[in-house]
Design a protein around this motif. Sequence first.
Motif, PDB file in Angstrom:
ATOM      1  N   GLY A   1       1.892  -5.190  -9.419  1.00  9.29           N
ATOM      2  CA  GLY A   1       1.220  -6.442  -9.608  1.00  9.29           C
ATOM      3  C   GLY A   1       0.366  -6.982  -8.356  1.00  9.29           C
ATOM      4  O   GLY A   1       0.678  -6.437  -7.211  1.00  9.29           O
ATOM      5  N   PRO A   2      -0.560  -7.837  -8.570  1.00 14.81           N
ATOM      6  CA  PRO A   2      -1.392  -8.446  -7.479  1.00 14.81           C
ATOM      7  C   PRO A   2      -0.681  -9.134  -6.515  1.00 14.81           C
ATOM      8  O   PRO A   2      -0.852  -8.687  -5.207  1.00 14.81           O
ATOM      9  CB  PRO A   2      -2.374  -9.091  -8.160  1.00 14.81           C
ATOM     10  N   ASP A   3       0.282  -9.741  -6.568  1.00 18.22           N
ATOM     11  CA  ASP A   3       0.928 -10.747  -5.656  1.00 18.22           C
ATOM     12  C   ASP A   3       1.820  -9.767  -4.719  1.00 18.22           C
ATOM     13  O   ASP A   3       1.940  -9.985  -3.403  1.00 18.22           O
ATOM     14  CB  ASP A   3       1.709 -11.702  -6.351  1.00 18.22           C
ATOM     15  N   ARG A   4       2.542  -8.944  -5.419  1.00 13.37           N
ATOM     16  CA  ARG A   4       3.533  -7.959  -4.800  1.00 13.37           C
ATOM     17  C   ARG A   4       2.731  -7.004  -4.016  1.00 13.37           C
ATOM     18  O   ARG A   4       2.959  -7.050  -2.641  1.00 13.37           O
ATOM     19  CB  ARG A   4       4.280  -7.105  -5.859  1.00 13.37           C
ATOM     20  N   THR A   5       1.511  -6.461  -4.452  1.00 12.87           N
ATOM     21  CA  THR A   5       0.518  -5.676  -3.417  1.00 12.87           C
ATOM     22  C   THR A   5       0.099  -6.612  -2.259  1.00 12.87           C
ATOM     23  O   THR A   5       0.340  -6.236  -1.234  1.00 12.87           O
ATOM     24  CB  THR A   5      -0.623  -5.527  -4.365  1.00 12.87           C
ATOM     25  N   ALA A   6      -0.232  -7.909  -2.669  1.00 14.57           N
ATOM     26  CA  ALA A   6      -0.716  -8.821  -1.522  1.00 14.57           C
ATOM     27  C   ALA A   6       0.456  -9.119  -0.583  1.00 14.57           C
ATOM     28  O   ALA A   6      -0.077  -9.135   0.571  1.00 14.57           O
ATOM     29  CB  ALA A   6      -1.370 -10.015  -2.119  1.00 14.57           C
TER      30      ALA A   6
ATOM     31  N   MET B   1      -9.048   2.904  20.594  1.00 17.18           N
ATOM     32  CA  MET B   1      -9.868   3.508  19.496  1.00 17.18           C
ATOM     33  C   MET B   1     -10.647   2.610  18.499  1.00 17.18           C
ATOM     34  O   MET B   1     -11.268   3.145  18.158  1.00 17.18           O
ATOM     35  CB  MET B   1      -8.735   4.305  18.963  1.00 17.18           C
ATOM     36  N   VAL B   2      -9.800   1.549  18.376  1.00 25.27           N
ATOM     37  CA  VAL B   2     -10.489   0.460  17.291  1.00 25.27           C
ATOM     38  C   VAL B   2     -10.411  -0.718  17.903  1.00 25.27           C
ATOM     39  O   VAL B   2      -9.433  -0.945  18.733  1.00 25.27           O
ATOM     40  CB  VAL B   2      -9.775   0.911  16.133  1.00 25.27           C
ATOM     41  N   VAL B   3     -11.161  -1.593  17.465  1.00 25.03           N
ATOM     42  CA  VAL B   3     -11.366  -3.285  17.817  1.00 25.03           C
ATOM     43  C   VAL B   3     -10.871  -4.101  16.539  1.00 25.03           C
ATOM     44  O   VAL B   3     -10.802  -5.197  16.937  1.00 25.03           O
ATOM     45  CB  VAL B   3     -12.529  -3.569  18.367  1.00 25.03           C
ATOM     46  N   GLY B   4     -10.701  -3.528  15.423  1.00 24.27           N
ATOM     47  CA  GLY B   4     -10.484  -4.223  14.543  1.00 24.27           C
ATOM     48  C   GLY B   4      -9.725  -3.578  13.138  1.00 24.27           C
ATOM     49  O   GLY B   4      -9.809  -2.280  13.308  1.00 24.27           O
ATOM     50  N   ILE B   5      -9.258  -4.266  11.988  1.00 24.81           N
ATOM     51  CA  ILE B   5      -8.792  -3.485  11.147  1.00 24.81           C
ATOM     52  C   ILE B   5      -9.222  -4.139   9.647  1.00 24.81           C
ATOM     53  O   ILE B   5      -9.473  -5.307   9.598  1.00 24.81           O
ATOM     54  CB  ILE B   5      -7.102  -3.751  11.163  1.00 24.81           C
ATOM     55  N   PHE B   6      -9.401  -3.273   8.598  1.00 26.11           N
ATOM     56  CA  PHE B   6      -9.758  -3.408   7.670  1.00 26.11           C
ATOM     57  C   PHE B   6      -8.902  -2.757   6.445  1.00 26.11           C
ATOM     58  O   PHE B   6      -8.629  -1.703   6.514  1.00 26.11           O
ATOM     59  CB  PHE B   6     -10.994  -3.047   6.968  1.00 26.11           C
ATOM     60  N   LEU B   7      -7.988  -3.925   5.966  1.00 29.48           N
ATOM     61  CA  LEU B   7      -6.719  -3.349   4.984  1.00 29.48           C
ATOM     62  C   LEU B   7      -7.059  -3.529   3.413  1.00 29.48           C
ATOM     63  O   LEU B   7      -7.455  -4.772   2.943  1.00 29.48           O
ATOM     64  CB  LEU B   7      -5.665  -3.932   5.174  1.00 29.48           C
ATOM     65  N   SER B   8      -6.921  -2.544   2.866  1.00 34.39           N
ATOM     66  CA  SER B   8      -7.018  -2.777   1.323  1.00 34.39           C
ATOM     67  C   SER B   8      -5.741  -1.828   0.704  1.00 34.39           C
ATOM     68  O   SER B   8      -4.975  -1.620   1.441  1.00 34.39           O
ATOM     69  CB  SER B   8      -8.315  -2.059   0.857  1.00 34.39           C
ATOM     70  N   SER B   9      -5.934  -2.043  -0.662  1.00 31.29           N
ATOM     71  CA  SER B   9      -4.749  -1.356  -1.325  1.00 31.29           C
ATOM     72  C   SER B   9      -5.036  -0.929  -2.653  1.00 31.29           C
ATOM     73  O   SER B   9      -5.701  -1.647  -3.398  1.00 31.29           O
ATOM     74  CB  SER B   9      -3.464  -2.288  -1.208  1.00 31.29           C
ATOM     75  N   GLY B  10      -4.238   0.011  -3.186  1.00 28.77           N
ATOM     76  CA  GLY B  10      -4.142   0.068  -4.827  1.00 28.77           C
ATOM     77  C   GLY B  10      -3.272  -1.022  -5.143  1.00 28.77           C
ATOM     78  O   GLY B  10      -2.391  -1.596  -4.295  1.00 28.77           O
ATOM     79  N   VAL B  11      -3.210  -1.294  -6.327  1.00 25.83           N
ATOM     80  CA  VAL B  11      -2.362  -2.344  -7.019  1.00 25.83           C
ATOM     81  C   VAL B  11      -1.236  -1.751  -7.545  1.00 25.83           C
ATOM     82  O   VAL B  11      -1.163  -0.743  -8.351  1.00 25.83           O
ATOM     83  CB  VAL B  11      -3.024  -3.182  -8.313  1.00 25.83           C
ATOM     84  N   ALA B  12      -0.144  -2.058  -6.920  1.00 28.34           N
ATOM     85  CA  ALA B  12       1.214  -1.337  -7.342  1.00 28.34           C
ATOM     86  C   ALA B  12       2.062  -2.443  -7.202  1.00 28.34           C
ATOM     87  O   ALA B  12       2.588  -3.105  -6.353  1.00 28.34           O
ATOM     88  CB  ALA B  12       1.685  -0.314  -6.149  1.00 28.34           C
TER      89      ALA B  12
ATOM     90  N   CYS C   1      -1.665   3.108  -7.625  1.00 29.36           N
ATOM     91  CA  CYS C   1      -2.450   2.192  -8.220  1.00 29.36           C
ATOM     92  C   CYS C   1      -2.107   2.146  -9.965  1.00 29.36           C
ATOM     93  O   CYS C   1      -1.925   3.048 -10.551  1.00 29.36           O
ATOM     94  CB  CYS C   1      -4.031   2.269  -8.172  1.00 29.36           C
ATOM     95  N   GLU C   2      -1.910   0.795 -10.567  1.00 27.91           N
ATOM     96  CA  GLU C   2      -1.598   0.655 -11.870  1.00 27.91           C
ATOM     97  C   GLU C   2      -2.943   0.418 -12.764  1.00 27.91           C
ATOM     98  O   GLU C   2      -2.678   0.025 -13.798  1.00 27.91           O
ATOM     99  CB  GLU C   2      -0.573  -0.333 -11.934  1.00 27.91           C
ATOM    100  N   LEU C   3      -3.861   0.316 -12.038  1.00 28.68           N
ATOM    101  CA  LEU C   3      -5.165  -0.236 -12.789  1.00 28.68           C
ATOM    102  C   LEU C   3      -5.898   1.099 -13.386  1.00 28.68           C
ATOM    103  O   LEU C   3      -5.738   2.267 -12.736  1.00 28.68           O
ATOM    104  CB  LEU C   3      -6.209  -0.873 -11.755  1.00 28.68           C
TER     105      LEU C   3
END
Length: 413
Positions: free
Chosen positions: A113-118, A100-111, A63-65
């Motif tokens: 810039g925001p659009d590249r991360t997204a 084992m799971v029924v859904g997913i929650f995805l997050s990320s550090g910002v690496a 993360c760059e923040l």
Amino acid sequence: MAMDSDEKLRLLGGTEDLDEERRAYSPAHSPQMRQAPGAAGIYWAAARGRRVPLLRALRTNVCELDCRYCAINRHRDTRRASFRPEELARTFMQMHERGMVVGIFLSSGVAGGPDRTAEKLIETVELLRERYRYRGYVHLKVMPGQSPDYIRRAFELADRLSINLEAPTPDHLARIAPSKDFWRHLVAPMREVVRLQRLHPEKLRAGQITQMVVGAAGDSDRDILAATQWLYGELGMRRVYYSAYRPVCGEVLAPPASDLREHRLYQADWLMRFYGFRLEELPFGPGGSLPQDMDPKLAWALRHPELFPVEVNRAPREWLLRVPGIGPESAQRIVRRRREGAIRSLEELRGLGVVVRRALPFLLLDGRYLADRAAARALWARKHEEAPRQLSLPWEADPLAAAAAVVGLRAAS
């Protein structure tokens, strides 16, 4: 040595990043999302009255923040890792196919810039939707400052989007996240999600949510709940979550916030969402704090003895909702039951879902005051010539006795 997928999951599925669904508490003070013992990345989430297992993971903890409350900010000396989109999609599908799971929650550090991360997050979900034909629940984190084009792509793929506001005002945010601009990086993406929801109401079925870190920036409960009221009213937020601040990596921004303070914020949040309370009605004390020794609904009732007791068989639903021990469902049941005739007994109230012990000091049933203890305390108060509000002083010892005394004086007069 390069990490394998299991090792990455142990690291990126367990990062303490103060996420809203991980630390959230309901008004019953039960965690909304708990990590499954011994299972990296698997969390039990509360959903429509049941608990379901989700994979919750960061794509990367690089993360760059410089968010000062966060364990993965750029200044932390911590082990870093990243999933490739294909690797993360495959890992999830293997877990999903095993039940084992029924859904997913995805997050990320910002690496990068925001659009590249997204883009990396979106690529992961596109693989799930298109290659693996996965049609289940996806929650995607929107990056601070993410552009409208990438927000639109995330909106098309996800069931829920979130961007963490973190603090109630620009000044508070500047103290804990210097590289984030409150309006440009956080509120502008929220507004873009709202715009897309209005154009496509059939999409994003689980809505948009956000989180605030409680106590890191010197914010008061009033500050936080003022922002909450605005988020619900102006931005149509599905849910605001609160996370009690804990110092990380030795950096202390403020004393740790208590779980009880977090819990009181959730209770006040519910009063505004489901009970018809306005911000200015909440029982703030000096400095804008909610009372810690009792729930805010009881505290409000004790401040307004002139409004009680309420007659069960005549009060409209909006006044029943103001009675401690009566919630939205039990209030509705009372209204429906009264169409068949008057309610006659405490047992009937219990059967309708009323928490009778809490409600008694504030109710009349066909003109009868039901709290015997209140009458005794009222006589004691008259004997000592004390004002009704003075009787609310011994809250810590027995809040309900104080409630009965305050309301009992009015009922007996």
